[in-house]
Scaffold this motif. Structure first.
Motif, PDB file in Angstrom:
ATOM      1  N   ILE A   1       0.879  -1.403  -0.279  1.00  0.00           N
ATOM      2  CA  ILE A   1      -0.261   0.097   0.069  1.00  0.00           C
ATOM      3  C   ILE A   1       0.911   1.476   0.254  1.00  0.00           C
ATOM      4  CG2 ILE A   1      -1.899   1.008   1.334  1.00  0.00           C
ATOM      5  CD1 ILE A   1      -2.738  -1.229  -0.011  1.00  0.00           C
ATOM      6  N   GLY A   2       1.028   1.680  -0.891  1.00  0.00           N
ATOM      7  CA  GLY A   2       1.024   3.394  -0.733  1.00  0.00           C
ATOM      8  C   GLY A   2       0.527   4.992  -0.289  1.00  0.00           C
ATOM      9  N   ILE A   3       0.844   5.326   0.560  1.00  0.00           N
ATOM     10  CA  ILE A   3      -0.144   6.204   1.142  1.00  0.00           C
ATOM     11  C   ILE A   3       1.116   7.359   1.151  1.00  0.00           C
ATOM     12  CG2 ILE A   3      -1.288   6.986   3.067  1.00  0.00           C
ATOM     13  CD1 ILE A   3      -1.680   4.791   3.888  1.00  0.00           C
ATOM     14  N   PHE A   4       0.240   8.426   0.815  1.00  0.00           N
ATOM     15  CA  PHE A   4       1.485  10.053   0.646  1.00  0.00           C
ATOM     16  C   PHE A   4       0.103  11.374   0.428  1.00  0.00           C
ATOM     17  CE2 PHE A   4       2.584  13.836  -2.204  1.00  0.00           C
ATOM     18  CZ  PHE A   4       4.034  14.150  -0.804  1.00  0.00           C
ATOM     19  N   GLY A   5       0.904  12.331   1.146  1.00  0.00           N
ATOM     20  CA  GLY A   5       0.256  13.174   1.218  1.00  0.00           C
ATOM     21  C   GLY A   5       0.376  14.064   2.425  1.00  0.00           C
ATOM     22  N   GLY A   6      -0.394  15.367   2.624  1.00  0.00           N
ATOM     23  CA  GLY A   6       0.155  16.330   4.361  1.00  0.00           C
ATOM     24  C   GLY A   6      -0.332  16.832   3.917  1.00  0.00           C
ATOM     25  N   ILE A   7      -0.415  18.056   5.291  1.00  0.00           N
ATOM     26  CA  ILE A   7      -1.002  19.153   5.787  1.00  0.00           C
ATOM     27  C   ILE A   7      -0.055  20.920   5.673  1.00  0.00           C
ATOM     28  CG2 ILE A   7      -1.038  18.860   8.333  1.00  0.00           C
ATOM     29  CD1 ILE A   7      -3.806  19.722   8.570  1.00  0.00           C
ATOM     30  N   THR A   8      -0.528  21.864   5.711  1.00  0.00           N
ATOM     31  CA  THR A   8       0.391  22.871   6.283  1.00  0.00           C
ATOM     32  C   THR A   8      -0.736  23.882   6.368  1.00  0.00           C
ATOM     33  OG1 THR A   8      -0.153  23.629   3.445  1.00  0.00           O
ATOM     34  CG2 THR A   8       1.465  22.162   3.654  1.00  0.00           C
ATOM     35  N   THR A   9       0.068  24.917   6.210  1.00  0.00           N
ATOM     36  CA  THR A   9      -1.093  26.031   7.048  1.00  0.00           C
ATOM     37  C   THR A   9      -1.501  26.978   6.196  1.00  0.00           C
ATOM     38  OG1 THR A   9       1.646  27.611   6.872  1.00  0.00           O
ATOM     39  CG2 THR A   9       1.129  26.121   8.958  1.00  0.00           C
ATOM     40  N   ASP A  10      -1.747  26.281   4.766  1.00  0.00           N
ATOM     41  CA  ASP A  10      -2.331  27.310   4.157  1.00  0.00           C
ATOM     42  C   ASP A  10      -4.028  26.371   4.043  1.00  0.00           C
ATOM     43  OD1 ASP A  10      -2.692  28.994   1.786  1.00  0.00           O
ATOM     44  OD2 ASP A  10      -2.030  27.837   0.687  1.00  0.00           O
ATOM     45  N   THR A  11      -4.451  27.745   4.126  1.00  0.00           N
ATOM     46  CA  THR A  11      -6.251  27.588   4.234  1.00  0.00           C
ATOM     47  C   THR A  11      -6.699  26.803   3.171  1.00  0.00           C
ATOM     48  OG1 THR A  11      -6.668  28.655   5.702  1.00  0.00           O
ATOM     49  CG2 THR A  11      -8.770  28.690   4.706  1.00  0.00           C
ATOM     50  N   LYS A  12      -6.721  25.082   2.917  1.00  0.00           N
ATOM     51  CA  LYS A  12      -7.366  24.582   1.820  1.00  0.00           C
ATOM     52  C   LYS A  12      -7.970  23.253   2.270  1.00  0.00           C
ATOM     53  CE  LYS A  12      -2.897  22.925   0.693  1.00  0.00           C
ATOM     54  NZ  LYS A  12      -1.646  22.251  -1.223  1.00  0.00           N
ATOM     55  N   GLN A  13      -8.344  22.378   0.767  1.00  0.00           N
ATOM     56  CA  GLN A  13      -8.597  21.386   1.053  1.00  0.00           C
ATOM     57  C   GLN A  13      -7.023  20.420   1.090  1.00  0.00           C
ATOM     58  OE1 GLN A  13     -12.052  20.581  -2.315  1.00  0.00           O
ATOM     59  NE2 GLN A  13     -12.599  19.861  -0.433  1.00  0.00           N
ATOM     60  N   HIS A  14      -6.374  19.769   1.833  1.00  0.00           N
ATOM     61  CA  HIS A  14      -5.229  18.351   1.604  1.00  0.00           C
ATOM     62  C   HIS A  14      -6.239  17.014   1.832  1.00  0.00           C
ATOM     63  CE1 HIS A  14      -3.632  22.319   3.849  1.00  0.00           C
ATOM     64  NE2 HIS A  14      -4.669  22.392   4.473  1.00  0.00           N
ATOM     65  N   ALA A  15      -4.600  16.819   1.098  1.00  0.00           N
ATOM     66  CA  ALA A  15      -5.659  15.403  -0.027  1.00  0.00           C
ATOM     67  C   ALA A  15      -4.444  14.244   0.357  1.00  0.00           C
ATOM     68  CB  ALA A  15      -4.936  15.926  -1.608  1.00  0.00           C
ATOM     69  N   ILE A  16      -4.768  13.508   0.621  1.00  0.00           N
ATOM     70  CA  ILE A  16      -4.251  11.965   0.712  1.00  0.00           C
ATOM     71  C   ILE A  16      -4.461  11.392  -0.470  1.00  0.00           C
ATOM     72  CG2 ILE A  16      -4.135  10.207   2.156  1.00  0.00           C
ATOM     73  CD1 ILE A  16      -2.578  12.316   3.942  1.00  0.00           C
ATOM     74  N   THR A  17      -3.159  10.003  -0.965  1.00  0.00           N
ATOM     75  CA  THR A  17      -3.525   9.070  -1.851  1.00  0.00           C
ATOM     76  C   THR A  17      -3.268   8.118  -1.638  1.00  0.00           C
ATOM     77  OG1 THR A  17      -1.579  10.302  -2.417  1.00  0.00           O
ATOM     78  CG2 THR A  17      -3.253  11.463  -3.984  1.00  0.00           C
ATOM     79  N   ILE A  18      -3.814   7.377  -1.879  1.00  0.00           N
ATOM     80  CA  ILE A  18      -3.879   5.755  -1.645  1.00  0.00           C
ATOM     81  C   ILE A  18      -3.779   4.869  -2.997  1.00  0.00           C
ATOM     82  CG2 ILE A  18      -4.093   4.198  -0.060  1.00  0.00           C
ATOM     83  CD1 ILE A  18      -6.069   5.439   1.956  1.00  0.00           C
ATOM     84  N   SER A  19      -2.951   4.956  -3.205  1.00  0.00           N
ATOM     85  CA  SER A  19      -2.895   3.029  -4.324  1.00  0.00           C
ATOM     86  C   SER A  19      -1.680   2.590  -3.752  1.00  0.00           C
ATOM     87  CB  SER A  19      -1.847   3.852  -5.743  1.00  0.00           C
ATOM     88  OG  SER A  19      -0.243   4.511  -4.737  1.00  0.00           O
ATOM     89  N   LYS A  20      -1.576   1.449  -4.456  1.00  0.00           N
ATOM     90  CA  LYS A  20      -0.440   0.159  -4.518  1.00  0.00           C
ATOM     91  C   LYS A  20       0.453   0.078  -5.771  1.00  0.00           C
ATOM     92  CE  LYS A  20      -4.465  -2.939  -3.348  1.00  0.00           C
ATOM     93  NZ  LYS A  20      -4.563  -4.568  -4.023  1.00  0.00           N
ATOM     94  N   THR A  21       1.152  -0.285  -5.107  1.00  0.00           N
ATOM     95  CA  THR A  21       3.070  -0.448  -5.948  1.00  0.00           C
ATOM     96  C   THR A  21       2.671  -1.524  -6.716  1.00  0.00           C
ATOM     97  OG1 THR A  21       3.743  -2.775  -3.900  1.00  0.00           O
ATOM     98  CG2 THR A  21       4.003   0.120  -3.496  1.00  0.00           C
ATOM     99  N   ALA A  22       3.522  -1.677  -7.911  1.00  0.00           N
ATOM    100  CA  ALA A  22       2.938  -2.141  -9.126  1.00  0.00           C
ATOM    101  C   ALA A  22       4.638  -2.416  -9.705  1.00  0.00           C
ATOM    102  CB  ALA A  22       2.815  -1.427  -9.911  1.00  0.00           C
ATOM    103  N   PRO A  23       4.899  -4.272 -10.294  1.00  0.00           N
ATOM    104  CA  PRO A  23       6.035  -4.450 -10.496  1.00  0.00           C
ATOM    105  C   PRO A  23       7.105  -3.525 -10.998  1.00  0.00           C
ATOM    106  CG  PRO A  23       4.627  -5.899 -11.417  1.00  0.00           C
ATOM    107  CD  PRO A  23       3.893  -4.619 -11.221  1.00  0.00           C
TER     108      PRO A  23
END
Length: 306
Positions: A36-58
């Motif tokens: 499972i690949g999980i990437f994203g974060g949160i910043t001090t900018d007021t906005k919608q913050h994103a987390i993406t979830i995927s699977k690794t590939a060969p």
């Protein structure tokens, strides 16, 4: 004779490699179970913050990345105890409602992923340790010079700002006329000043330090002007977003940059680091928390006549 044989063998192998550069070399990599690949974060900018979830590939896969849907994702402010539930906006992409992180606060990412007949749980945490400088004072565009030689095909983007005295790690995004230039992780600019922390970036102190190298002012981004989408003109708008990021995330991006390319022999000898943990299954990726500022400027002049 044995030593001579080894030397001759090495020379033969080197010659074969040098004369066989036209052939495709396929390395038989051992492929494990998809992670499972999980990437994203949160910043001090007021906005919608994103987390993406995927699977690794060969390693040699050319198929589209498999995104993971129907996950439960939340971010918990462990300082204020506020909880932010993320909603899936498209397959594998999860967004907060508009909100902003706070300097000094620690954030916990909590992810539950359905995987066949089992449920996988992953977590990570990151703190917004430091605020970014109050502002970027200006941005200048200069020719790229190294060892007194000018490369007329490259413009360098040079911001001017006061750095903090702490030994901080900075990250930069660049937009040109509203188009994100640093739209992939390896295009984002990284800056660690080390002993130069506390200096005014591109100020008089730096000009004196670098005077023998003739690289002042120093650039954050180098834009190849032979690529049409990178060509700058008077009147264009350039915008920089500057982040103060955790050391671990800074190093993670370094791992990514070192692993980019089609030659598997030139990548990092170790796996890209991660701060995502899970009991049932290994994961890859990174969750970060960072402060940020924005600065936008219209180009009034360029080093060369258009």
């Amino acid at each position: 004779m044995k030593k001579l044989f080894h030397i001759q063998t090495l020379l033969l192998i080197t010659t074969l490699l040098a004369t066989s550069c036209q052939e495709d070399i396929i390395i038989d990599t051992e492929e494990g179970e998809a992670k499972i690949g999980i990437f994203g974060g949160i910043t001090t900018d007021t906005k919608q913050h994103a987390i993406t979830i995927s699977k690794t590939a060969p390693f040699y896969s050319t198929a589209d990345i498999e995104m993971v849907s129907n996950a439960s994702v939340r971010i918990v402010d462990q300082t204020s105890h506020d909880t932010f539930l993320l909603k899936e906006s498209e397959r594998g992409v999860y967004l907060t409602d508009p909100m902003a992180g706070v300097v000094g606060h620690t954030y916990l990412l909590d992810v539950t992923v359905p995987d066949n007949k089992e449920t996988l749980h992953f977590s990570s945490q990151s703190q917004i340790d430091y605020a970014c400088p109050e502002k970027i004072d200006s941005i200048q565009v200069h020719e790229f010079t190294i060892f007194e030689e000018v490369n007329e095909d490259i413009y360098k983007i040079c911001p001017f700002f006061q750095t903090a005295k702490q030994n901080l790690y900075y990250l930069f995004d660049l937009e040109i006329n509203g188009r994100m230039y640093s739209d992939t992780l390896h295009k984002k600019a990284r800056l660690h000043l080390g002993a130069l922390s506390g200096f005014y970036y591109n100020g008089i102190e730096m000009s004196l330090i670098y005077k023998d190298l003739n690289i002042y002012p120093s650039g954050i981004f180098n834009l190849d002007q032979t690529i049409e989408e990178n060509v700058l003109h008077v009147g264009d708008t350039i915008a920089i977003t500057m982040y103060s990021v955790p050391k671990g995330y800074y190093n993670y991006l370094g791992d990514i940059s070192g692993s980019i390319g089609s030659n598997p022999l030139m990548g990092s000898p170790t796996n890209v680091r991660t701060n995502i943990t899970g009991k049932e299954k290994e994961a890859v990726g990174y969750f970060y928390a960072a402060s940020c500022i924005h600065f936008e400027q219209t180009i009034k002049s360029l080093p060369r006549t258009e």
